[in-house]
Design a protein around this motif. Sequence first.
Motif, PDB file in Angstrom:
ATOM      1  N   GLU A   1       0.829  -1.207   0.000  1.00 51.07           N
ATOM      2  CA  GLU A   1       0.000   0.000   0.000  1.00 51.07           C
ATOM      3  C   GLU A   1       0.861   1.255   0.000  1.00 51.07           C
ATOM      4  N   ILE A   2       1.949   1.278   0.769  1.00 52.66           N
ATOM      5  CA  ILE A   2       2.794   2.476   0.846  1.00 52.66           C
ATOM      6  C   ILE A   2       3.438   2.765  -0.510  1.00 52.66           C
ATOM      7  N   THR A   3       3.775   1.713  -1.250  1.00 54.18           N
ATOM      8  CA  THR A   3       4.339   1.903  -2.598  1.00 54.18           C
ATOM      9  C   THR A   3       3.295   2.477  -3.538  1.00 54.18           C
ATOM     10  N   PHE A   4       2.072   1.960  -3.439  1.00 54.07           N
ATOM     11  CA  PHE A   4       0.958   2.463  -4.258  1.00 54.07           C
ATOM     12  C   PHE A   4       0.719   3.944  -3.970  1.00 54.07           C
ATOM     13  N   ILE A   5       0.767   4.316  -2.702  1.00 52.47           N
ATOM     14  CA  ILE A   5       0.547   5.722  -2.316  1.00 52.47           C
ATOM     15  C   ILE A   5       1.671   6.605  -2.841  1.00 52.47           C
ATOM     16  N   ASN A   6       2.892   6.175  -2.632  1.00 53.20           N
ATOM     17  CA  ASN A   6       4.033   6.992  -3.050  1.00 53.20           C
ATOM     18  C   ASN A   6       4.067   7.214  -4.565  1.00 53.20           C
ATOM     19  N   ARG A   7       3.656   6.208  -5.322  1.00 51.59           N
ATOM     20  CA  ARG A   7       3.679   6.329  -6.776  1.00 51.59           C
ATOM     21  C   ARG A   7       2.601   7.267  -7.305  1.00 51.59           C
ATOM     22  N   ASN A   8       1.524   7.413  -6.558  1.00 53.99           N
ATOM     23  CA  ASN A   8       0.383   8.172  -7.081  1.00 53.99           C
ATOM     24  C   ASN A   8       0.039   9.427  -6.286  1.00 53.99           C
ATOM     25  N   LYS A   9       0.678   9.608  -5.139  1.00 53.29           N
ATOM     26  CA  LYS A   9       0.295  10.695  -4.251  1.00 53.29           C
ATOM     27  C   LYS A   9       0.387  12.055  -4.920  1.00 53.29           C
TER      28      LYS A   9
ATOM     29  N   ALA B   1     -10.575   1.310  -8.056  1.00 54.71           N
ATOM     30  CA  ALA B   1     -10.836  -0.124  -8.233  1.00 54.71           C
ATOM     31  C   ALA B   1      -9.662  -0.955  -7.714  1.00 54.71           C
ATOM     32  N   PHE B   2      -8.442  -0.477  -7.977  1.00 54.22           N
ATOM     33  CA  PHE B   2      -7.250  -1.183  -7.506  1.00 54.22           C
ATOM     34  C   PHE B   2      -7.210  -1.203  -5.978  1.00 54.22           C
ATOM     35  N   ALA B   3      -7.533  -0.045  -5.372  1.00 49.77           N
ATOM     36  CA  ALA B   3      -7.525   0.046  -3.913  1.00 49.77           C
ATOM     37  C   ALA B   3      -8.602  -0.837  -3.296  1.00 49.77           C
TER      38      ALA B   3
ATOM     39  N   TYR C   1      -6.538  -3.003  -1.083  1.00 47.80           N
ATOM     40  CA  TYR C   1      -6.437  -2.273   0.197  1.00 47.80           C
ATOM     41  C   TYR C   1      -7.820  -1.932   0.748  1.00 47.80           C
ATOM     42  N   PRO C   2      -8.684  -2.919   0.910  1.00 49.93           N
ATOM     43  CA  PRO C   2     -10.034  -2.627   1.424  1.00 49.93           C
ATOM     44  C   PRO C   2      -9.986  -2.146   2.873  1.00 49.93           C
ATOM     45  N   LYS C   3     -10.962  -1.320   3.220  1.00 49.71           N
ATOM     46  CA  LYS C   3     -11.111  -0.819   4.594  1.00 49.71           C
ATOM     47  C   LYS C   3      -9.866  -0.067   5.068  1.00 49.71           C
ATOM     48  N   THR C   4      -9.287   0.735   4.180  1.00 47.24           N
ATOM     49  CA  THR C   4      -8.125   1.545   4.538  1.00 47.24           C
ATOM     50  C   THR C   4      -8.440   3.015   4.305  1.00 47.24           C
ATOM     51  N   ARG C   5      -7.586   3.904   4.847  1.00 42.47           N
ATOM     52  CA  ARG C   5      -7.761   5.336   4.634  1.00 42.47           C
ATOM     53  C   ARG C   5      -7.517   5.707   3.173  1.00 42.47           C
ATOM     54  N   THR C   6      -6.672   4.939   2.519  1.00 44.25           N
ATOM     55  CA  THR C   6      -6.422   5.183   1.096  1.00 44.25           C
ATOM     56  C   THR C   6      -7.699   5.010   0.294  1.00 44.25           C
ATOM     57  N   LEU C   7      -8.443   3.949   0.582  1.00 40.46           N
ATOM     58  CA  LEU C   7      -9.693   3.700  -0.118  1.00 40.46           C
ATOM     59  C   LEU C   7     -10.708   4.805   0.176  1.00 40.46           C
TER      60      LEU C   7
END
Length: 326
Positions: free
Chosen positions: A3-11, A44-46, A50-56
């Motif tokens: 999840e942290i990689t997903f966030i860093n790539r798209n933040k 959709a990816f999240a 990454y269900p039930k997360t702050r990112t979602l």
Amino acid sequence: MKEITFINRNKKRWERFESQLQNASVMTPDELADQFIQLTDDLAFARTYYPKTRTLSYLNSLSQKTHQEIYRNKREKGSRIPKFIAVELPLILNSARPYFLLSLLIFMAAWALGAVSAYVDDDFLRVIAGDQYVNMTLDNIEKGDPMAVYSTMEEMPMFLGITFNNVFVSFYVYIMGLLTPLGTIFQIFRNGIMVGAFQAFFYHKNLLGVSTFAIMIHGTLELSAIVLAGGAGIIMGKYLLFPGTYPRKDSFVYGVKKSIKIMIGLVPVFIIAGFLEGFVTRFYNSMETWVNISIIALSLTFIVWYFFLYPVTVYKRYIQQIAKND
């Protein structure tokens, strides 16, 4: 991907877009739509990983704001129609597949129940369809043309009347989603009962093959579209009943906008079904069997391909594109 990689790539892209959204008037409609498509892919990816997360929750909120901005005082342009058909609608259809399958399951269960009920009780069809229609059909059977109902009017008036009726029925099934999914489910069940009862009636008369061939010339598209409209109604009711992380009002508005696009996409299907019923079905008795089967097979192939298989391809393509861009 963590999840942290997903966030860093798209933040940075999310933050930049969120900033642009504060002054969306400087963005062109196409830019806004393109950003929204990327955002829904991220969402959709999240949801998958990454269900039930702050990112979602964050992507849910940003997607909702973007969706509202796109459709606020926005007039559809003719140039958007190809993109709507090729990309926007299929992405919605991909996420709607579970609801379509639920609608189909309910319809088929009702079909079976209607068939069994009419088979064991000769009066069941009269209760749900009325004496007049049943008596007319019996007269047609006696005259040797059991499907004569499809040739009682001139082609064009019948085409227009049938198309209007089909659109009305499908939108009624859809609108009943305002009563939560149960409203739409009831209407799907009701339609399935009627179709099953009619088929059992013709089975009693040793005319099941004749009736199936005649009805499914147009019914393959017509009944499929009603089932798909049922899925759209369930979606609308679901967003009303289960708002998730959205306020209920916002969730409902989002559900309406999402599901109404499915209904818009179904209108051409009903027009084609109306054309077949008005101009082609009347010749069921004189058509070569292979022509009849070909029409049914082509209709079914189109429904399965565009509403189930093609959306998966479009969705995978966009997921791969995002991964490549990242």
